[in-house]
Write a protein that holds these residues in place. Structure first.
Motif, PDB file in Angstrom:
ATOM      1  N   GLY A  91     -31.971-151.969  21.576  1.00 29.43           N
ATOM      2  CA  GLY A  91     -30.807-152.725  21.138  1.00 29.43           C
ATOM      3  C   GLY A  91     -30.488-152.567  19.666  1.00 29.43           C
ATOM      4  O   GLY A  91     -29.322-152.589  19.268  1.00 29.43           O
ATOM      5  N   LYS A  92     -31.515-152.385  18.831  1.00 30.46           N
ATOM      6  CA  LYS A  92     -31.248-152.308  17.397  1.00 30.46           C
ATOM      7  C   LYS A  92     -30.439-151.059  17.039  1.00 30.46           C
ATOM      8  O   LYS A  92     -29.726-151.052  16.032  1.00 30.46           O
ATOM      9  N   PHE A  93     -30.522-150.023  17.867  1.00 31.29           N
ATOM     10  CA  PHE A  93     -29.761-148.802  17.584  1.00 31.29           C
ATOM     11  C   PHE A  93     -28.281-148.994  17.924  1.00 31.29           C
ATOM     12  O   PHE A  93     -27.410-148.441  17.261  1.00 31.29           O
ATOM     13  N   LEU A  94     -28.002-149.789  18.966  1.00 26.83           N
ATOM     14  CA  LEU A  94     -26.612-150.125  19.258  1.00 26.83           C
ATOM     15  C   LEU A  94     -26.017-150.950  18.119  1.00 26.83           C
ATOM     16  O   LEU A  94     -24.857-150.767  17.742  1.00 26.83           O
ATOM     17  N   GLU A  95     -26.822-151.849  17.570  1.00 31.67           N
ATOM     18  CA  GLU A  95     -26.328-152.636  16.446  1.00 31.67           C
ATOM     19  C   GLU A  95     -26.072-151.742  15.231  1.00 31.67           C
ATOM     20  O   GLU A  95     -25.093-151.933  14.504  1.00 31.67           O
ATOM     21  N   ALA A  96     -26.936-150.744  15.028  1.00 31.69           N
ATOM     22  CA  ALA A  96     -26.722-149.802  13.926  1.00 31.69           C
ATOM     23  C   ALA A  96     -25.429-149.023  14.125  1.00 31.69           C
ATOM     24  O   ALA A  96     -24.668-148.795  13.169  1.00 31.69           O
ATOM     25  N   VAL A  97     -25.148-148.611  15.370  1.00 32.84           N
ATOM     26  CA  VAL A  97     -23.905-147.886  15.652  1.00 32.84           C
ATOM     27  C   VAL A  97     -22.703-148.773  15.374  1.00 32.84           C
ATOM     28  O   VAL A  97     -21.694-148.332  14.814  1.00 32.84           O
ATOM     29  N   ALA A  98     -22.796-150.045  15.747  1.00 34.34           N
ATOM     30  CA  ALA A  98     -21.671-150.960  15.543  1.00 34.34           C
ATOM     31  C   ALA A  98     -21.407-151.222  14.065  1.00 34.34           C
ATOM     32  O   ALA A  98     -20.255-151.358  13.647  1.00 34.34           O
ATOM     33  N   SER A  99     -22.460-151.296  13.255  1.00 33.50           N
ATOM     34  CA  SER A  99     -22.295-151.650  11.840  1.00 33.50           C
ATOM     35  C   SER A  99     -22.232-150.440  10.916  1.00 33.50           C
ATOM     36  O   SER A  99     -22.041-150.596   9.709  1.00 33.50           O
ATOM     37  N   ALA A 100     -22.379-149.234  11.463  1.00 31.54           N
ATOM     38  CA  ALA A 100     -22.421-148.031  10.618  1.00 31.54           C
ATOM     39  C   ALA A 100     -21.110-147.851   9.864  1.00 31.54           C
ATOM     40  O   ALA A 100     -20.027-147.960  10.435  1.00 31.54           O
ATOM     41  N   ASP A 101     -21.234-147.565   8.569  1.00 34.23           N
ATOM     42  CA  ASP A 101     -20.050-147.231   7.771  1.00 34.23           C
ATOM     43  C   ASP A 101     -20.028-145.765   7.381  1.00 34.23           C
ATOM     44  O   ASP A 101     -19.045-145.273   6.833  1.00 34.23           O
ATOM     45  N   THR A 102     -21.118-145.040   7.681  1.00 33.21           N
ATOM     46  CA  THR A 102     -21.223-143.626   7.326  1.00 33.21           C
ATOM     47  C   THR A 102     -21.809-142.853   8.502  1.00 33.21           C
ATOM     48  O   THR A 102     -22.815-143.274   9.081  1.00 33.21           O
ATOM     49  N   ILE A 103     -21.165-141.751   8.855  1.00 31.24           N
ATOM     50  CA  ILE A 103     -21.704-140.861   9.884  1.00 31.24           C
ATOM     51  C   ILE A 103     -21.844-139.467   9.277  1.00 31.24           C
ATOM     52  O   ILE A 103     -20.888-138.922   8.724  1.00 31.24           O
ATOM     53  N   VAL A 104     -23.053-138.928   9.376  1.00 29.36           N
ATOM     54  CA  VAL A 104     -23.352-137.601   8.846  1.00 29.36           C
ATOM     55  C   VAL A 104     -23.469-136.634  10.017  1.00 29.36           C
ATOM     56  O   VAL A 104     -24.236-136.884  10.954  1.00 29.36           O
ATOM     57  N   PHE A 105     -22.719-135.546   9.970  1.00 33.60           N
ATOM     58  CA  PHE A 105     -22.712-134.563  11.044  1.00 33.60           C
ATOM     59  C   PHE A 105     -23.355-133.262  10.581  1.00 33.60           C
ATOM     60  O   PHE A 105     -23.059-132.767   9.489  1.00 33.60           O
ATOM     61  N   ASP A 106     -24.206-132.715  11.427  1.00 30.00           N
ATOM     62  CA  ASP A 106     -24.548-131.300  11.297  1.00 30.00           C
ATOM     63  C   ASP A 106     -23.326-130.509  11.761  1.00 30.00           C
ATOM     64  O   ASP A 106     -22.534-130.996  12.570  1.00 30.00           O
TER      65      ASP A 106
END
Length: 698
Positions: A371-386
């Motif tokens: 569940g904590k990873f879903l919360e991280a996805v919801a609150s993420a303000d930065t996404i880093v892509f390869d």
């Protein structure tokens, strides 16, 4: 199948089997077999009435013929059932619920008053024991509130209230246990392999064997259409395997003796004997169940907050009851307060909401490990892509070969292919394929080849030192130089391509321009993520700054870094987190693994390496970036639901307490409404999150 058509309408049929009863296993077997038929649209089996409802497509006579040919023995050999039957769970719950209601009704109707009182006193002992145990541990928990309210009612000789409260509490516990087990079972079922028997190759021939009896080193036979049951190595034969469920590869992969195959992938063509490397208990299903159990230890902050708040509110409920008694001198009003607590709904609804979201993600081919990873996805303000394999298709092709230092184009491509054929990464494959397409044979002319991960290749050809690799490797590590007078030609290299640099004896001899087309949806997906609140989108790549800048401009990312090594990616993610950002890392390769591990949530996508998928907190096993958008929507929907649950639980139960203090609600009504509200918010938490479709923007 021997059955009678009871009712029929267009493309829908209700049949009753000509047998007196049906076991749960038979019902699961028949329903699973039906759902595997190509003509079926929907199938429901009712084991109690021996009825089957099918909705089908195509010719009616063909459907009747297939149903008529059904046999239990044939289904047993062709269908695999999960070891965890939802039907069994539901039956167990129904029997317990009906049993409790029947006993309660029988006691009220037929037992004389003295026996009813004796039954209630006997029944209250477990509740008092749990309450006294909390008191012994110096804890004020909901069990203590229950014991106090029941004990006070009995002391007041109000046995009816005590009996009703205990009945409601038991029904509530039963419902809580069922909803939690069903949520976990549904999630595991949605991700399981449904393989419980395999064809074991023995000296006597092939034997159908339960998967639990398979051990490492055993040999199993798979054929076209089979699901590979366990991680194995091809021992005999050649097959093509669809690995989309794990890697996202749309094209089946050829597997020859010595090649590794993985549980959950599907044999599309051929027949093979596999040597098992992992025994049952390490299968994907077992890992998923273990993951779900571990997810209890990976609760989101919202879940932890709910659990802590629930425990903290119990003393206030107890204090409120004492205050009510002191102010009103009315024990009934004080009991009404004790009947209501916030613990049940808060502790049950939040985990159920998370499990429901994880189940929804599984249906979208997204595996979330907690569940904590879903919360991280919801609150993420930065996404880093390869870049390669994530924002691009990872199917590069040679666009141009630009010779330097007087070299011939064909000869340089031949030399590059001679070196690259030993290292089957995507760019090396592109070079080898281009040489093959041009009909250039590249016989072995080099000495020992030295490969430096994420840098390049060094060797010797005809007593000349040859290097091929990135700009960093060629110009910084190997100190190669650009031929005199060709600086302008070098500066004019097309920036839209990635480059492989080939140098002979320290002098640049050719630049091979590699095109790796962007995913068609990449720019739209990034725009959609911005619309969902992501503030910063970053691209990291090992390409040259010129190429990275060109790609970044096409994508519209906010920032990019070029020429980065695996350690650089991880350091960049760590730096962003130190600045206070919540960071998601999306990658697919071995070189992305450190960064995936460093991020608040690592997401492995597309044809990812096995280590990347293992390290990642979330795996997207498909080749569309729109699943990132759906993941963000699910995560945000989950957090919105949790906040709504908070407001409802606090507001509704607070109102019950107020009505109890005012004398409007008696204790039994308070207990009933409290349990009904807990049940309602739990079922709401189990419901599917809204399927909002994101508009594709240009």
């Amino acid at each position: 199948m021997r059955a009678t058509i009871v009712h029929e309408s267009r493309s829908r049929m209700r049949l009753r089997l000509r047998q007196k009863n049906m076991t749960i296993r038979q019902a699961d077997l028949l329903e699973t077999w039906l759902k595997g038929q190509p003509w079926i649209r929907e199938a429901v089996v009712h084991e109690r009435t021996c009825c089957v409802i099918v909705t089908y497509t195509g010719d009616r006579e063909a459907v009747l013929s297939a149903l008529g040919a059904f046999t239990w023995a044939g289904a047993e050999s062709s269908v695999t059932l999960s070891g965890h039957s939802t039907r069994t769970l539901n039956r167990e719950f129904q029997e317990k619920l009906v049993g409790k209601v029947a006993v309660k009704a029988a006691a009220a109707l037929f037992l004389p008053a003295p026996l009813r009182i004796a039954r209630i006193v006997w029944h209250m002992i477990p509740f008092l024991h749990r309450g006294l145990r909390c008191l012994g541990h110096r804890q004020i928990k909901v069990e203590m509130l229950d014991a106090l309210s029941i004990g006070i009612s009995v002391c007041r000789r109000d046995f009816g209230t005590a009996g009703t409260v205990m009945f409601l509490l038991e029904i509530g516990e039963l419902l809580e246990d069922w909803t939690r087990k069903k949520s976990v079972a549904d999630l595991a079922e949605s991700l399981s392999l449904h393989v419980d028997r395999v064809w074991l190759k023995t000296e006597a021939g092939e034997v159908l064997t339960p998967i639990g009896q398979i051990r490492p080193g055993d040999r199993v036979v798979v054929r076209a259409g089979s699901v590979i049951p366990l991680d194995s190595v091809v021992a005999e034969g050649e097959i093509t395997v669809n690995q989309a469920s794990l890697t996202g590869e749309s094209v089946p992969v050829a597997k020859r003796p010595g090649g590794a195959v993985y549980a959950g992938t599907v044999v599309e063509e051929g027949e093979s004997v596999l040597e098992v490397k992992q025994a049952s208990g390490q299968s994907r299903y077992d890992q998923i169940v273990e993951m779900i159990q571990r997810s209890e230890q990976m609760k989101s902050a919202a879940e932890a907050k709910a659990s802590n708040l629930a425990d903290k509110l119990v003393p206030y409920t107890f204090a409120g009851s004492l205050v009510s008694l002191a102010l009103t001198r009315n024990l009934t009003r004080a009991l009404s307060v004790l009947m209501v607590d916030f613990s049940c709904a808060l502790k049950l609804a939040m985990p159920l909401a998370v499990l429901s979201a994880m189940r929804e993600a599984g249906r979208e081919h997204i595996t979330v490990k907690g569940g904590k990873f879903l919360e991280a996805v919801a609150s993420a303000d930065t996404i880093v892509f390869d870049k390669t394999g994530t924002l691009t298709h990872a199917c590069p092709r040679v666009a141009r070969v630009i010779p330097f230092n007087g070299m011939e184009e064909a000869e340089m491509l031949r030399l590059a292919a001679c070196l690259e054929e030993h290292f089957p990464h995507s760019m090396a494959n592109a070079v080898v394929e281009e040489a093959k397409r041009r009909g250039l044979s590249h016989e072995e002319r080099h000495a020992k080849v030295e490969y430096l991960v994420a840098h390049g290749i060094a060797s010797s050809v005809d007593e000349e030192q040859v290097c091929i690799g990135s700009a960093h490797f060629i110009f910084e590590d190997e100190k190669c130089v650009i031929p005199e007078g060709e600086e302008n030609k070098f500066d004019a290299l097309p920036p839209e391509f990635s480059q492989l640099y080939l140098a002979i004896d320290g002098v640049l001899s050719a630049v091979i321009c590699i095109s790796d087309p962007l995913r068609e949806e990449a720019r739209e997906v990034l725009s959609a993520l911005r619309n969902l609140g992501v503030k910063k989108l970053v691209m990291l790549t090992g390409d040259s700054p010129r190429t990275a800048a060109s790609i970044a401009e096409q994508l519209g990312v906010d920032d990019f870094r070029a020429g980065v090594l695996p350690a650089d990616k991880a350091e960049y993610v760590a730096a962003m987190r130190r600045e206070g950002h919540t960071v998601l890392m999306v990658g697919d390769g071995i070189n992305d693994s450190p960064a995936l591990s460093e991020a608040d949530a690592g997401i492995a996508i597309s044809d990812g390496a096995a280590i990347a998928r293992e390290i990642a907190d979330i795996t997207i096993a498909a080749d569309s970036l729109w699943e990132l958008v759906r993941l963000r929507q699910l995560a945000m929907g989950l957090m919105y639901r949790i906040q709504n649950n908070y407001r409802f639980v606090i507001g509704f139960n607070g109102a019950l307490i107020g009505l109890g203090v005012a004398g409007i609600l008696p204790p039994t009504t308070s207990a009933m409404l409290h349990n009904l509200s807990t049940l309602g918010v739990s079922f709401h938490s189990m419901a599917a999150l809204p399927q909002k479709k994101q508009n594709k923007v240009s």
